[in-house]
Structure formats: C-alpha cells, structure tokens
Motif scaffolding. Structure first.
Motif, PDB file in Angstrom:
ATOM      1  N   GLN A 165       0.624  -1.237   0.023  1.00  0.00           N
ATOM      2  CA  GLN A 165       0.007   0.161  -0.010  1.00  0.00           C
ATOM      3  C   GLN A 165       1.070   1.332  -0.101  1.00  0.00           C
ATOM      4  OE1 GLN A 165       0.328  -2.101   2.497  1.00  0.00           O
ATOM      5  NE2 GLN A 165       0.536  -1.247   4.519  1.00  0.00           N
ATOM      6  N   ALA A 166       2.239   0.946  -0.036  1.00  0.00           N
ATOM      7  CA  ALA A 166       2.933   2.425   0.164  1.00  0.00           C
ATOM      8  C   ALA A 166       2.929   3.286  -1.198  1.00  0.00           C
ATOM      9  CB  ALA A 166       4.445   1.863   0.351  1.00  0.00           C
ATOM     10  N   ARG A 167       2.540   4.296  -1.178  1.00  0.00           N
ATOM     11  CA  ARG A 167       2.075   5.213  -2.220  1.00  0.00           C
ATOM     12  C   ARG A 167       3.513   6.173  -2.945  1.00  0.00           C
ATOM     13  NH1 ARG A 167      -1.585   9.010   1.047  1.00  0.00           N
ATOM     14  NH2 ARG A 167       0.101   8.801   2.491  1.00  0.00           N
ATOM     15  N   GLN A 168       3.377   6.767  -3.855  1.00  0.00           N
ATOM     16  CA  GLN A 168       4.413   7.284  -4.548  1.00  0.00           C
ATOM     17  C   GLN A 168       4.264   8.617  -4.192  1.00  0.00           C
ATOM     18  OE1 GLN A 168       5.338   6.186  -8.625  1.00  0.00           O
ATOM     19  NE2 GLN A 168       6.109   8.360  -9.136  1.00  0.00           N
ATOM     20  N   ILE A 169       5.249   9.328  -3.816  1.00  0.00           N
ATOM     21  CA  ILE A 169       5.216  10.755  -3.581  1.00  0.00           C
ATOM     22  C   ILE A 169       5.384  11.714  -4.914  1.00  0.00           C
ATOM     23  CG2 ILE A 169       6.018  12.778  -2.030  1.00  0.00           C
ATOM     24  CD1 ILE A 169       6.736  10.584  -0.264  1.00  0.00           C
ATOM     25  N   PRO A 170       4.559  12.821  -5.033  1.00  0.00           N
ATOM     26  CA  PRO A 170       4.782  13.561  -6.321  1.00  0.00           C
ATOM     27  C   PRO A 170       6.082  14.265  -6.120  1.00  0.00           C
ATOM     28  CG  PRO A 170       2.618  13.968  -5.546  1.00  0.00           C
ATOM     29  CD  PRO A 170       3.361  13.156  -4.397  1.00  0.00           C
ATOM     30  N   GLY A 175       3.225   3.884  -6.933  1.00  0.00           N
ATOM     31  CA  GLY A 175       3.816   3.371  -5.662  1.00  0.00           C
ATOM     32  C   GLY A 175       4.369   2.109  -5.713  1.00  0.00           C
ATOM     33  N   TRP A 176       4.338   1.383  -4.629  1.00  0.00           N
ATOM     34  CA  TRP A 176       4.878   0.064  -4.508  1.00  0.00           C
ATOM     35  C   TRP A 176       4.492  -0.850  -5.804  1.00  0.00           C
ATOM     36  CZ3 TRP A 176       7.460  -1.773   0.042  1.00  0.00           C
ATOM     37  CH2 TRP A 176       7.781  -2.946  -0.161  1.00  0.00           C
ATOM     38  N   GLY A 177       3.433  -0.891  -6.400  1.00  0.00           N
ATOM     39  CA  GLY A 177       3.105  -1.854  -7.500  1.00  0.00           C
ATOM     40  C   GLY A 177       4.202  -1.469  -8.700  1.00  0.00           C
ATOM     41  N   CYS A 213      11.146  -4.486 -10.574  1.00  0.00           N
ATOM     42  CA  CYS A 213      11.793  -5.502 -10.107  1.00  0.00           C
ATOM     43  C   CYS A 213      11.237  -6.760 -10.952  1.00  0.00           C
ATOM     44  CB  CYS A 213      11.553  -5.771  -8.757  1.00  0.00           C
ATOM     45  SG  CYS A 213      12.399  -4.552  -7.713  1.00  0.00           S
ATOM     46  N   ASN A 214       9.971  -6.942 -11.337  1.00  0.00           N
ATOM     47  CA  ASN A 214       9.520  -8.456 -12.063  1.00  0.00           C
ATOM     48  C   ASN A 214      10.131  -8.270 -13.323  1.00  0.00           C
ATOM     49  OD1 ASN A 214       8.040  -8.804  -9.837  1.00  0.00           O
ATOM     50  ND2 ASN A 214       6.199  -8.281 -10.794  1.00  0.00           N
ATOM     51  N   TYR A 215      10.186  -7.124 -13.980  1.00  0.00           N
ATOM     52  CA  TYR A 215      10.736  -6.992 -15.482  1.00  0.00           C
ATOM     53  C   TYR A 215      12.168  -7.392 -15.313  1.00  0.00           C
ATOM     54  CZ  TYR A 215      12.263  -5.058 -19.978  1.00  0.00           C
ATOM     55  OH  TYR A 215      12.724  -4.693 -21.227  1.00  0.00           O
ATOM     56  N   TRP A 259      21.576  -4.572  -3.871  1.00  0.00           N
ATOM     57  CA  TRP A 259      20.356  -4.316  -4.052  1.00  0.00           C
ATOM     58  C   TRP A 259      19.915  -2.936  -4.118  1.00  0.00           C
ATOM     59  CZ3 TRP A 259      22.704  -6.307   0.242  1.00  0.00           C
ATOM     60  CH2 TRP A 259      22.503  -5.502   1.599  1.00  0.00           C
ATOM     61  N   PHE A 260      18.659  -2.399  -3.885  1.00  0.00           N
ATOM     62  CA  PHE A 260      18.615  -1.036  -3.931  1.00  0.00           C
ATOM     63  C   PHE A 260      17.466  -0.703  -2.866  1.00  0.00           C
ATOM     64  CE2 PHE A 260      15.277  -2.248  -6.726  1.00  0.00           C
ATOM     65  CZ  PHE A 260      14.326  -1.318  -6.909  1.00  0.00           C
ATOM     66  N   GLU A 261      16.992   0.623  -2.589  1.00  0.00           N
ATOM     67  CA  GLU A 261      15.980   1.185  -1.676  1.00  0.00           C
ATOM     68  C   GLU A 261      15.271   2.117  -2.573  1.00  0.00           C
ATOM     69  OE1 GLU A 261      18.040   0.527   2.627  1.00  0.00           O
ATOM     70  OE2 GLU A 261      18.028   2.516   1.748  1.00  0.00           O
ATOM     71  N   ALA A 262      13.930   2.303  -2.624  1.00  0.00           N
ATOM     72  CA  ALA A 262      13.207   3.099  -3.264  1.00  0.00           C
ATOM     73  C   ALA A 262      12.440   3.776  -2.152  1.00  0.00           C
ATOM     74  CB  ALA A 262      12.252   2.202  -4.277  1.00  0.00           C
TER      75      ALA A 262
END
Length: 268
Positions: free
Chosen positions: A88-93, A130-132, A138-140, A211-214
């Motif tokens: 549910q984590a959202r992307q911030i503008p 966001g998370w999705g 990552c899936n790609y 790895w990475f962090e978003a």
C-alpha cells in the motif's frame, strides 16, 4: 538470530598505494553487533576513518609494497524477519519529495536515466503507482537479465545490462534504479552481506550483494530485483547513487587482487 559476517581480501601492490575502503557494516547496524567487524591488516598499518557524503563508514590506508591482507570477522544480531512488504506504500509527487531524496532521481555513473527514460515510460506507464510500480520494475528486470558471474564487468552500466540482458546482482540493481528514477521514484544503490539464510544453499562462492532502496510514502524500502523475493539476514554496508559510490576499494595505483573471500551465515 545471530549472523556471522566477514571477509578476507589480499592485494599485491608493486609500490605503496593509497586506498579508500568501504568494508565496515553501516552505522545504522552498529547497535546490533555482538562482535564488531574491526578490520585487521597484515602487515599492521595505520588506518584512518571518516563518514562520506552518504553516511557510509570509510577507511583510508596506504598499502605497502608487496602483499596486504585485509580481514574481519564479526557477529551481529538480526531480527530474522524478511524484507518488509508494504504493497500500500504510495508514490510521492516530485514537488513534495524531501530535498535530500532529489539526488536519487538524477542520472549517475551507472544509471543512465537519459538513455532509459523513453523505454521506462513505455514499459511502466500503465503500472500501478507506488509499490506496485517498483515491483513491476523488479519483475521486469528479474526476467530481462540472465544471471552469471561470467557476465560481470566493472564498467557495465544499466543501459548496457538492458541491451546485453546479462549481468550480476549490481547490474539488476542498476537497471531497476534507473527505471525507478525515470518514473520519478527516488532510488539508491545498496551493498552488503546477504547469505543463503532461509533458502537452499548456493554452490557459488559467497560475495557481497547489491540491491536497492526506493523512497515511497515517506521512507526507504528494500527491493532486490536479482532475487525478487523478501530475504532474511540482509546486513547493509553502504548506500549511494550507484556502485561507484560504494566500491569496497578505491585504489590509487596499480595492484593485483590475489584473494577475495566473503563469509555470511547463520550462527549456530
């Protein structure tokens, strides 16, 4: 749980050679140590330390002529929990992002956002925000790149990994980071220990992992496009824009890497 960590690295230098080393566990994990990962040098030489721009703990040495052995053995407490999963984590503008995250939207040495922007929008424009969207990236990347140590190359960039479709964990991370930045999601590179805890043992030699962090919903979350599943026992060493900022060693003169061994496993 408790995790053993450590390394043994031997360099052979034809002359005294200054080095910057990024090998100590990140300061955010210091309170978890049972046995600290103090660096030992053979022969004994002076070591000075400092925190770099990104808060990583770095060591400065001058390697003497001949062979120099660097080693450490530590024991660290860990929660034993897998990486957080927060769909549910959202992307911030962009206009609302904190100032200190903005550098992680920009292109960098190994993450060419200018070359990958059009591709990224074609691939991920319709992915959920966001998370999705990060997970779709990552899936790609996980499916697009074929893993193999024989494909490792110190100069390989995200664009080259995308074109060649081969690489190691740092190449997976670089491509995913570049795609995230193209999609206006701050992303930063991480390196550290990641053993085969909670999964079947791999016959491949142990190495430091990438790895990475978003940055989503006000905090940084771990993503790992190489493994593409939450993992147990991740121990951070350093963060930066890409692998150039977190190199285990930056050497200022000719040298030969004679031995390289990394250890990380659950203590019994």
């Amino acid at each position: 749980m408790k995790i053993n960590i450590g390394y043994e690295i031997i360099y052979d230098c034809p002359q005294p050679t200054p080095m910057i080393l990024t090998l100590n566990v990140h300061h955010t994990r210091v309170s978890d140590f049972i046995i600290p990962d103090h660096m030992v040098t053979e022969p004994t030489i002076p070591i000075t330390a400092y925190h770099d721009t990104y808060g990583n703990w770095c060591s400065r040495i001058v390697a003497p002529k001949g062979q120099l052995r660097l080693s450490a053995n530590g024991l660290i407490n860990d929660t034993g929990q897998p990486d957080l999963y927060v769909p549910q984590a959202r992307q911030i503008p962009v206009e609302n992002l904190p100032d200190d995250t903005l550098v992680f939207l920009l292109g960098s040495r190994y993450c060419e956002t200018d070359r990958l922007s059009e591709v990224a929008w074609q691939l991920f424009d319709n992915a959920p925000m966001g998370w999705g969207r990060v997970q779709a990236i990552c899936n790609y990347v996980n499916q697009h790149i074929s893993f193999g140590y024989q494909h490792a190359r110190r100069t390989k960039t995200a664009w080259e990994a995308f074109q060649e479709r081969t690489g190691v964990c740092r190449d997976y991370a670089h491509l995913a980071i570049a795609f995230c930045r193209c999609m206006n999601i701050p992303a930063r590179y991480c390196t550290g220990y990641l053993g085969d805890i909670g999964i079947p043992l791999s016959p491949a030699p142990m190495d430091f992992a990438g790895w990475f962090e978003a940055y989503l919903d006000g905090q940084w979350y771990t993503f790992d496009p190489r493994n593409n599943t939450p993992r147990i026992g991740r121990v951070l060493i350093a963060r930066g824009r890409d692998a150039a900022d977190v190199a285990i060693s930056s050497t200022f003169g000719p040298n030969t890497l004679v031995k390289f061994r990394v250890r990380t496993d659950e203590a019994t």
